[in-house]
Write a protein that holds these residues in place. Structure first.
Motif, short mmCIF file in Angstrom:
data_model
loop_
_atom_site.label_atom_id
_atom_site.label_comp_id
_atom_site.label_asym_id
_atom_site.label_seq_id
_atom_site.Cartn_x
_atom_site.Cartn_y
_atom_site.Cartn_z
N PHE A 148 14.63 5.41 15.67
CA PHE A 148 13.72 5.38 16.75
C PHE A 148 12.43 5.42 16.45
O PHE A 148 11.69 4.41 16.78
CB PHE A 148 14.19 6.37 17.78
CG PHE A 148 13.72 5.36 19.18
CD1 PHE A 148 14.13 4.52 19.59
CD2 PHE A 148 12.42 6.13 19.37
CE1 PHE A 148 13.96 3.86 20.77
CE2 PHE A 148 11.92 5.47 21.02
CZ PHE A 148 12.46 4.36 21.31
N LEU A 198 16.05 -2.74 19.49
CA LEU A 198 16.37 -1.82 20.57
C LEU A 198 17.62 -1.93 20.54
O LEU A 198 18.45 -0.83 20.62
CB LEU A 198 15.30 -2.12 21.37
CG LEU A 198 14.23 -1.28 21.49
CD1 LEU A 198 13.24 -1.67 22.90
CD2 LEU A 198 14.09 0.21 21.43
N ALA A 212 20.33 1.22 20.16
CA ALA A 212 21.17 1.45 21.13
C ALA A 212 22.46 1.79 21.00
O ALA A 212 23.28 2.59 21.21
CB ALA A 212 20.75 1.16 22.60
N MET A 213 22.95 0.52 20.22
CA MET A 213 24.67 0.50 19.99
C MET A 213 24.84 1.37 19.02
O MET A 213 25.87 2.12 19.00
CB MET A 213 24.96 -1.04 19.26
CG MET A 213 24.81 -2.06 20.47
SD MET A 213 25.12 -3.60 19.90
CE MET A 213 26.79 -3.65 19.68
N PHE A 249 11.41 2.32 14.76
CA PHE A 249 10.98 1.19 15.91
C PHE A 249 9.42 1.67 16.38
O PHE A 249 8.76 0.37 16.65
CB PHE A 249 12.05 1.51 17.09
CG PHE A 249 11.46 0.61 18.18
CD1 PHE A 249 11.47 -0.68 18.39
CD2 PHE A 249 10.81 1.51 19.48
CE1 PHE A 249 11.16 -1.41 19.46
CE2 PHE A 249 10.62 0.57 20.49
CZ PHE A 249 10.56 -0.59 20.47
N VAL A 250 9.19 2.68 16.60
CA VAL A 250 7.78 3.27 17.24
C VAL A 250 6.85 2.73 16.18
O VAL A 250 5.82 2.04 16.76
CB VAL A 250 7.86 4.72 17.57
CG1 VAL A 250 6.40 5.08 17.91
CG2 VAL A 250 8.51 5.04 18.75
N TYR A 272 23.16 4.35 18.32
CA TYR A 272 23.34 5.54 18.90
C TYR A 272 24.46 5.91 19.81
O TYR A 272 25.29 6.98 19.95
CB TYR A 272 22.07 5.86 19.78
CG TYR A 272 22.02 7.33 20.42
CD1 TYR A 272 21.71 8.36 19.70
CD2 TYR A 272 22.46 7.42 21.68
CE1 TYR A 272 21.72 9.57 20.23
CE2 TYR A 272 22.34 8.64 22.27
CZ TYR A 272 22.00 9.72 21.55
OH TYR A 272 22.15 10.98 22.30
N GLY A 273 25.04 4.78 20.62
CA GLY A 273 26.22 4.91 21.40
C GLY A 273 27.42 5.34 20.92
O GLY A 273 28.33 6.03 21.62
N VAL A 274 27.59 4.77 19.69
CA VAL A 274 28.77 5.20 18.87
C VAL A 274 28.58 6.43 18.06
O VAL A 274 29.59 7.13 17.74
CB VAL A 274 29.59 4.04 18.26
CG1 VAL A 274 30.18 3.18 19.56
CG2 VAL A 274 28.70 3.10 17.42
N LEU A 288 20.47 9.47 15.74
CA LEU A 288 19.24 8.52 15.25
C LEU A 288 18.88 8.76 13.88
O LEU A 288 18.07 7.84 13.34
CB LEU A 288 18.28 8.40 16.25
CG LEU A 288 18.69 7.62 17.56
CD1 LEU A 288 17.56 7.56 18.70
CD2 LEU A 288 18.88 5.93 17.36
#
Lengths: 114, 547
Positions: B140, B184, B188-189, B143-144, B191-193, B197
């Motif tokens: 993440f 993003l 998110a995907m 990304f930032v 992180y979801g599974v 991060l």
């Protein structure tokens, strides 16, 4: 709830993508905004959809993780919203500059026919 | 470990951030404090980067045992806190970044920093984004830092104004915003599974994923990879790049030549941590996309009529070469690919700055007085650009033997980007070809290897043809040429970069030793995971991964 949520993301993404591919800068910025909404909802959804579970520790000090929602996606969404907001604002300025300099709102700065 | 040594990895991010933020408070007319701040900041960054480079070598084994240092921000342990990770690759990249930014900043003092507002502050923020992206240890924050880098680059691309810049910036911003959304979704995907991060933690948990989760995680990684490929300028996601890079001001374009390499770096970093190649992080998918990128770059180089556009296509070609080398995936190819990265970034940076000078050499066409090599962007300037060819050049000392300098610099840059002997570009290409030839096996299918060799040679050859053509037109056509008045402050940075490339050629031996060890670290993801997560060796995972 999952179905409604997924449909909302899907509709937002589809309309956003369609608008992003249109030739007018205003349509493009609307498309980007819709895509941003869809992506933010998607990140939020990746923390699983839960009701009545706060992301922060409650006053009564309950420590069972099952009572809480995952706080990480929520903070990620906040960051993503801020960044998306700022870059969209910047794009708006460029859009106006382009309109002023070229006299058209076509994304290429000139009409296709001419 | 002393205080400064402990906090050293954060300096390449903190220093330009403070410098950039401070500069905003000085009125636009006060140039001196900005110049002092910019130079102080870049010097500090260079010192920090070189120290980090030294600490990751084998010479000081007691500080970071395996050449990898993890800095936990605020003292929160990974994977819950945010980490910065310095390994040999990232130390190399931030050093390269500082070495490129120093001449760019000096070059801008001649004219570019007065063309628009907040130039130096934006450049510092661009450096924050670049250094951060090279140092960060989690997705993440990647990304930032990408967004910081992109926001600064949007503004820098627009620096100087003009229709051409606004038009290309419009495409640049839309494409990169769309890519950021893709990024993003991928994050998110994952992180979801995977439930984390932190890059090292993702790598540690990756083998333990169940089959259902694995499918989603791999899809997430692929979506993430597409975002990286957009930033790296891989075909067919790079149509925004030539227009943007040829419209940008010369020093801005020079610093952009490392911005595409952030995408390549991200691909390399994530690819090194996954246990098997997932498209587009390796294998034939990346390889053939990269070959197409090279073909696109070669076609563009041959077709370009302006020097800056030609160099922009060279950026695409070098991205394609690097991605093809990563996709080819033979063990020995990574070290020469990194040498190629160093040489090509420094050379294209010097070339872009040189372009800013040769464009003032007006080879007036018959009757018109407007040269064919003049980019359309300059004719569109009505706002901001103060006396492009006028008496504004009196900053600093004028350089004697202007044409001799321009010619020599042009030839050196041309030799470097095409990979002709005797400079570093040649050594890098030779290393690439020899690594490819070493990987040949008698019984397997060797077609990809020969394709890559052919593409490498074709790229050099096309560059040679196009650059000789442009060089002849620039330097040998004598009609109606005005010799530009160059100041030392403009010529010095180009000379510095060319000398740096010569130093890279002379010191190729020690450089390759370091690059070999950098490549070795990338092939051993376990050392990276151990350095970031000292406790993960036991395989302990907290149960709160996914509800």
């Amino acid at each position: 709830m999952e179905l409604v949520f997924a449909l909302a993301i899907g509709v937002l993404t589809a309309s956003g993508t369609w608008l992003l591919l249109r030739p007018r800068t205003f349509q493009v910025i609307m498309g980007l905004s819709l895509l941003a909404y869809a992506v933010n909802l998607f990140i939020f959804g990746m923390g699983r959809l839960l009701i009545d579970r706060p992301p922060t520790i409650r006053d009564d000090g309950a420590l069972d993780p099952a009572l809480y929602a995952d706080p990480v996606p929520q903070s990620l969404v906040l960051t993503a919203i801020v960044i998306g907001f700022a870059t969209t604002a910047l794009f708006l300025v460029v859009l106006l500059a382009s309109r002023g300099l070229t006299g058209t709102d076509h994304v290429d700065g000139q009409e296709r026919d001419t | 470990m002393s205080f400064w040594l402990r906090h050293l990895p954060s300096l390449p991010i903190v220093v330009p951030l403070i410098a950039g933020a401070t500069m905003i408070f000085f009125a636009e007319q006060r140039r001196r404090p900005r110049i002092v701040l910019a130079l102080t900041s870049i010097t500090l960054q260079l010192v920090a980067a070189v120290t980090l480079l030294y600490l990751t070598t084998d010479r000081v084994p007691d500080i970071w045992p395996e050449g990898i240092g993890a800095y936990t921000i605020g003292g929160w342990a990974a994977p819950f806190g945010i980490v910065l990770v310095v390994d040999r690759l990232s130390a190399l990249m931030i050093t390269l970044n500082a070495l490129l930014a120093l001449p760019v900043i000096v070059y801008s003092f001649a004219r570019w920093d007065r063309v628009g507002v907040h130039y130096h502050a934006l450049l510092q923020f661009l450096l924050v984004g670049l250094n951060g992206a090279f140092l960060t240890g989690d997705l993440f924050n990647l990304f930032v830092f990408f967004e910081i880098l992109l926001a600064a680059s949007y503004a820098l691309l627009l620096h100087g104004g003009g229709t051409q810049r606004v038009k290309s910036a419009l495409h640049f911003i839309v494409v990169n915003l769309a890519a950021s959304f893709t990024f993003l979704i991928g994050v998110a995907m994952i992180y979801g599974v995977v439930g984390t991060l932190n890059l090292a933690d993702i790598a540690a948990r990756w083998p333990g994923l169940s089959n259902d989760d694995r499918g989603i995680a791999e899809a997430g990684v692929t979506i993430l990879g597409i975002a990286f490929l957009v930033k790296a300028g891989s075909w067919p996601l790079n149509f925004w790049l030539p227009a943007a890079y040829s419209a940008a001001g010369a020093p801005v374009a020079a610093v952009f030549s490392i911005a595409t390499k952030v995408g390549v770096y991200a691909i390399l970093r994530v690819a090194s941590l996954l246990d098997e190649p997932i498209a587009p992080f390796g294998g034939s998918w990346l390889f053939y996309a990269a070959l197409a990128t090279m073909a696109f770059g070669i076609a563009g180089i041959l077709a370009a009529r302006q020097l800056q556009r030609l160099v922009a296509f060279n950026v695409i070609l070098s991205s394609g070469t690097l991605l093809a080398a990563i996709g080819f995936g033979s063990p020995g190819i990574l070290a020469p690919a990194l040498l190629y990265l160093l040489a090509s970034v420094l050379a294209t940076g010097a070339f872009f700055m040189l372009t800013g000078m040769t464009e003032r050499m007006r080879t007036a066409g018959p009757g018109e007085g407007i040269s064919a090599t003049e980019p359309a962007s300059y004719t569109a300037f009505s706002v901001g650009e103060p006396d492009e060819f006028g008496p504004d050049d009196e900053v600093g000392v004028a350089l004697p033997a202007t044409m001799a300098f321009l010619g020599l610099a042009f030839v050196s840059c041309a030799l470097l980007v095409t990979g002709m002997p005797p400079l570093a570009g040649f050594i890098a290409k030779l290393g690439l070809v020899s690594a490819i030839v070493d990987s040949l096996t008698p019984d397997a299918d060797n077609a990809p290897a020969w394709l890559l060799v052919a593409a490498l040679l074709a790229g050099g050859f096309a560059g040679l043809i196009a650059l000789s053509r442009i060089g002849m037109r620039l330097f040998w056509s004598v009609t109606g040429r005005t010799i530009p008045r160059l100041s030392v402050i403009e010529a010095g940075p180009v000379t510095f970069l060319v000398l740096l490339c010569i130093a890279l050629t002379v010191g190729a031996g020690p450089t390759m030793t370091y690059l070999d060890s950098a490549a070795r670290t990338l092939h051993q993801p376990q050392t990276y995971i151990r350095a970031v997560l000292p406790d993960a060796a036991a395989g302990v995972h907290d149960p709160e991964t996914a509800p």
